[in-house]
Write a protein that holds these residues in place. Sequence first.
Motif, PDB file in Angstrom:
ATOM      1  N   VAL A   1       6.703   6.700   9.114  1.00 58.23           N
ATOM      2  CA  VAL A   1       5.317   5.979   9.013  1.00 58.23           C
ATOM      3  C   VAL A   1       4.257   7.037   9.672  1.00 58.23           C
ATOM      4  O   VAL A   1       3.485   7.351   9.272  1.00 58.23           O
ATOM      5  CB  VAL A   1       5.567   4.840   9.763  1.00 58.23           C
ATOM      6  N   ARG A   2       5.013   7.696  10.762  1.00 61.18           N
ATOM      7  CA  ARG A   2       4.060   8.749  11.253  1.00 61.18           C
ATOM      8  C   ARG A   2       3.643  10.096  10.191  1.00 61.18           C
ATOM      9  O   ARG A   2       2.687  10.481  10.395  1.00 61.18           O
ATOM     10  CB  ARG A   2       4.711   9.403  12.616  1.00 61.18           C
ATOM     11  N   SER A   3       4.656  10.363   9.583  1.00 61.46           N
ATOM     12  CA  SER A   3       4.478  11.347   8.375  1.00 61.46           C
ATOM     13  C   SER A   3       3.691  10.867   7.532  1.00 61.46           C
ATOM     14  O   SER A   3       2.712  11.685   7.099  1.00 61.46           O
ATOM     15  CB  SER A   3       5.941  11.729   8.122  1.00 61.46           C
TER      16      SER A   3
ATOM     17  N   ILE B   1       0.939  -1.239   0.048  1.00 61.35           N
ATOM     18  CA  ILE B   1       0.134  -0.133  -0.225  1.00 61.35           C
ATOM     19  C   ILE B   1       0.777   1.138  -0.128  1.00 61.35           C
ATOM     20  O   ILE B   1       1.896   1.451   0.766  1.00 61.35           O
ATOM     21  CB  ILE B   1      -0.943  -0.009   1.313  1.00 61.35           C
ATOM     22  N   SER B   2       0.708   2.142  -1.019  1.00 69.02           N
ATOM     23  CA  SER B   2       1.578   3.431  -1.241  1.00 69.02           C
ATOM     24  C   SER B   2       0.969   4.483  -0.396  1.00 69.02           C
ATOM     25  O   SER B   2      -0.025   4.926  -0.865  1.00 69.02           O
ATOM     26  CB  SER B   2       1.838   3.807  -2.532  1.00 69.02           C
ATOM     27  N   ALA B   3       1.560   5.338   0.424  1.00 67.19           N
ATOM     28  CA  ALA B   3       1.050   6.413   0.799  1.00 67.19           C
ATOM     29  C   ALA B   3       0.950   7.594   0.003  1.00 67.19           C
ATOM     30  O   ALA B   3       0.339   8.522   0.158  1.00 67.19           O
ATOM     31  CB  ALA B   3       1.872   7.035   2.241  1.00 67.19           C
TER      32      ALA B   3
ATOM     33  N   ILE C   1       1.111   9.004   8.075  1.00 70.40           N
ATOM     34  CA  ILE C   1      -0.219   8.879   8.337  1.00 70.40           C
ATOM     35  C   ILE C   1      -0.677  10.399   8.834  1.00 70.40           C
ATOM     36  O   ILE C   1      -1.966  10.594   8.405  1.00 70.40           O
ATOM     37  CB  ILE C   1      -0.270   8.247  10.034  1.00 70.40           C
ATOM     38  N   ASN C   2       0.076  11.185   9.112  1.00 66.37           N
ATOM     39  CA  ASN C   2      -0.066  12.729   9.437  1.00 66.37           C
ATOM     40  C   ASN C   2      -0.747  13.317   8.099  1.00 66.37           C
ATOM     41  O   ASN C   2      -1.528  14.301   7.977  1.00 66.37           O
ATOM     42  CB  ASN C   2       0.834  13.381   9.749  1.00 66.37           C
ATOM     43  N   GLU C   3       0.213  12.946   6.858  1.00 63.58           N
ATOM     44  CA  GLU C   3      -0.120  13.757   5.663  1.00 63.58           C
ATOM     45  C   GLU C   3      -1.383  13.345   5.230  1.00 63.58           C
ATOM     46  O   GLU C   3      -2.428  13.839   4.628  1.00 63.58           O
ATOM     47  CB  GLU C   3       1.007  13.360   4.640  1.00 63.58           C
ATOM     48  N   GLY C   4      -1.763  11.712   5.575  1.00 61.96           N
ATOM     49  CA  GLY C   4      -3.141  11.145   4.834  1.00 61.96           C
ATOM     50  C   GLY C   4      -4.060  11.700   5.828  1.00 61.96           C
ATOM     51  O   GLY C   4      -5.255  12.072   5.264  1.00 61.96           O
ATOM     52  N   CYS C   5      -3.987  11.815   7.300  1.00 61.40           N
ATOM     53  CA  CYS C   5      -5.082  12.682   7.849  1.00 61.40           C
ATOM     54  C   CYS C   5      -5.391  13.802   7.502  1.00 61.40           C
ATOM     55  O   CYS C   5      -6.759  14.374   7.412  1.00 61.40           O
ATOM     56  CB  CYS C   5      -4.763  12.508   9.526  1.00 61.40           C
ATOM     57  N   GLU C   6      -4.527  14.865   6.952  1.00 59.30           N
ATOM     58  CA  GLU C   6      -4.897  16.195   6.529  1.00 59.30           C
ATOM     59  C   GLU C   6      -5.611  16.142   5.190  1.00 59.30           C
ATOM     60  O   GLU C   6      -6.386  16.936   5.032  1.00 59.30           O
ATOM     61  CB  GLU C   6      -3.363  16.930   6.384  1.00 59.30           C
ATOM     62  N   ARG C   7      -5.138  15.279   4.269  1.00 63.30           N
ATOM     63  CA  ARG C   7      -5.738  14.839   3.112  1.00 63.30           C
ATOM     64  C   ARG C   7      -7.174  14.624   3.242  1.00 63.30           C
ATOM     65  O   ARG C   7      -8.227  15.022   2.584  1.00 63.30           O
ATOM     66  CB  ARG C   7      -5.184  14.100   2.064  1.00 63.30           C
ATOM     67  N   ALA C   8      -7.582  13.614   4.160  1.00 62.01           N
ATOM     68  CA  ALA C   8      -8.852  13.037   4.404  1.00 62.01           C
ATOM     69  C   ALA C   8      -9.741  14.227   5.033  1.00 62.01           C
ATOM     70  O   ALA C   8     -10.741  14.351   4.728  1.00 62.01           O
ATOM     71  CB  ALA C   8      -8.672  11.926   5.298  1.00 62.01           C
ATOM     72  N   ARG C   9      -8.982  14.929   6.007  1.00 60.13           N
ATOM     73  CA  ARG C   9      -9.881  15.956   6.593  1.00 60.13           C
ATOM     74  C   ARG C   9     -10.299  17.149   5.762  1.00 60.13           C
ATOM     75  O   ARG C   9     -11.369  17.767   5.791  1.00 60.13           O
ATOM     76  CB  ARG C   9      -9.063  16.409   7.676  1.00 60.13           C
TER      77      ARG C   9
END
Length: 405
Positions: free
Chosen positions: A374-376, A78-80, A378-386
């Motif tokens: 890994v945390r970066s 799975i690619s971030a 997740i953080n970037e994904g959370c921002e895009r999702a939000r």
Amino acid sequence: MNSAPNQSHRVLSGMRPTGKLHLGHYHGVLKNWVELQHEFECFFFVADWHALTTDYDDPSQIPQASFDMVVDWLACGISAGAATLFVQSRVPEHAELHLLLSMITPLGWLERVPSYKDQQEKLKEKDLATYGFLGYPLLQSADILIYKAGAVPVGEDQVAHVEMTREIARRFNHIYGREPDFEAQAEQAKRKMGKKNAKMFDQLKRRYQEQGDQEALDIARALLESQANITIADRERLLGYLEGGGRVILPEPAPLLTKAAKMPGLDGQKMSKSYGNTIALRDDPDAVEQKLRTMPTDPARVRRSDPGNPEVCPVWQFHQVYSDAEVKDWVQQGCRSASIGCVECKQPVIDAVRKELEPIQAEVKRLEADPDLVRSFINEGCERARDRARETMDDVRHVMSLRYS
């Protein structure tokens, strides 16, 4: 120019944070996600709030389990960069939409969800007489609708959840989609498509509304999706106008049926941590070999010289996943004639599983050595999702008269 991604090409899927994953997750979910991320705009999330619906009494393991699970996602391909990976509770708009949808959702709709009573029966040791457990299908609906996902990858046993989401979206749109000047706004939006496309839209609309022509509806939807010079709001109005209703604020998702997982557990049942029959993606080669060598075989083969029947042997199910036609033929003939023993029969499976896990485990080690990376992700994904979730909630608050500025 509207450059927003096509909503019908958006996919949403999530997993409860159960920690480190096993081969059942890999073959049943993750391999499918790897393919989907290159075909659709994908949102994959850690469903930590859903974990609380059954494990609210001890949530202490959820943070580490969430991290471990995302590491395994990444290690499996799975690619971030290709997909948006995020944690549900980091996007509080999920909870807001869940609350607002609860205002219009009949209680009976939640009580009739098939898994509601099934899970209560299976988890008798837990006190599940809570609103959180009753309302978790509605939270699932909010998870999907907040991103206006067009497709949700599910097995046949989960189609009912998607159908309930469709009903909720339909009810919401029926209640809140009728703007005072809806038809005038729809006509104005239609003119932005140009004379030729507007004329085609009218023809297709008449064919669908007067003759019930489903093909005309599908062509008209595709026509709207291809329009680059109309806004998302105008497209939603025209979709509602086309179908004879109001503006489509929350589009109805469709189930994207996935193949039933073929990965069995070591005992022939479904691979599950609760059954204690798993091979974890992080099991070292010696542990993999030990688990496979000691797994049960055809009970009729008491002695090496006894002929067996692969169809009743759990090892044969592994061959169906991992072996080519030549090896399967060797197993069928050798087992039935007792020319090979069970230890010999297991060796090709042992080799194949260890080979499959080798690159995954190498990537796990690389990622665990760099947890900040890994945390970066997740953080970037959370921002895009939000960002996406906020767009939807802006529309929802507006139509529900909850926007005060």
